[in-house]
Design an enzyme around this catalytic site. Structure first.
Site, PDB file in Angstrom:
ATOM      1  NE  ARG A  60      -2.257  -1.890   3.258  1.00 39.97           N
ATOM      2  CZ  ARG A  60      -2.067  -3.204   3.476  1.00 39.97           C
ATOM      3  NH1 ARG A  60      -2.565  -4.085   2.643  1.00 39.97           N
ATOM      4  NH2 ARG A  60      -1.412  -3.622   4.524  1.00 39.97           N
ATOM      5  CD  GLU A  97       3.328 -12.232  16.898  1.00 38.03           C
ATOM      6  OE1 GLU A  97       2.849 -12.671  17.936  1.00 38.03           O
ATOM      7  OE2 GLU A  97       2.651 -11.649  16.026  1.00 38.03           O
TER       8      GLU A  97
END
Length: 177
Positions: A60, A97
């Site tokens: 984006r 993560e």
């Protein structure tokens, strides 16, 4: 009632996993007033500042960064996920993560000494933006700042980028998720 950029952002619960509140900017992009407002506000702090390139982070950030570069009358360079650019690239790994990801930039995308602005839609942990900063710096750029539509301050990205000496500009923040 005057609308803000935040008013154009849709929240989708439990996407992509249960417990996640996904901040969807496609509704912002789809509305001409909202999209214009976001672009104007993203570039506002940089009006009148010498910028040679805008680096948009996949994906984006390409939409936002391209529009910001157009408005600033400057070049645009995409910082992409590994394996997406066709030419010779430099790579920068960063931690997720669970695991690692790699961002890439064409090795001739930036001329040493150029002033670069990093743009993306969302600042979470700051890993992707940090990789983008490191790539630009490796090519000799002076990264003058980072601009985002959304900050998730609880995830610490802003502090991470500021620790690198980066000025960070955000349009709105969503606390607590």
């Amino acid at each position: 009632m005057t609308r803000t950029v935040r008013d154009y952002i849709r929240t989708i619960a439990d996407f992509p996993h249960e417990g996640i509140m996904f901040r969807d900017v496609t509704t912002l992009f789809a509305d001409p007033r909202g999209f214009r407002m976001a672009i104007d506000q993203l570039l506002h702090p940089y009006a009148g500042i010498a910028i040679d390139k805008v680096a948009g982070l996949e994906a984006r950030g390409f939409i936002l960064g391209g529009a910001v570069a157009h408005q600033l009358s400057t070049g645009f360079v995409p910082v992409r996920k590994k394996g997406k650019l066709p030419g010779t690239v430099i790579s920068e790994a960063y931690q997720l993560e669970y695991g690692e990801a790699v961002m890439e930039l064409h090795d001739d995308a930036i001329v040493p000494g150029e002033r670069v602005l990093i743009v993306d839609d969302l600042l979470a942990t700051g890993g992707t933006a940090e990789a983008g900063i490191r790539l630009c710096r490796r090519l000799g750029a002076e990264v003058i700042g980072c601009a985002f539509v959304i900050d998730l301050p609880d995830l610490g990205g802003r502090a991470r980028l500021e620790a690198l000496g980066m000025p960070v500009h955000v349009l709105t923040a969503f606390e607590g998720d």
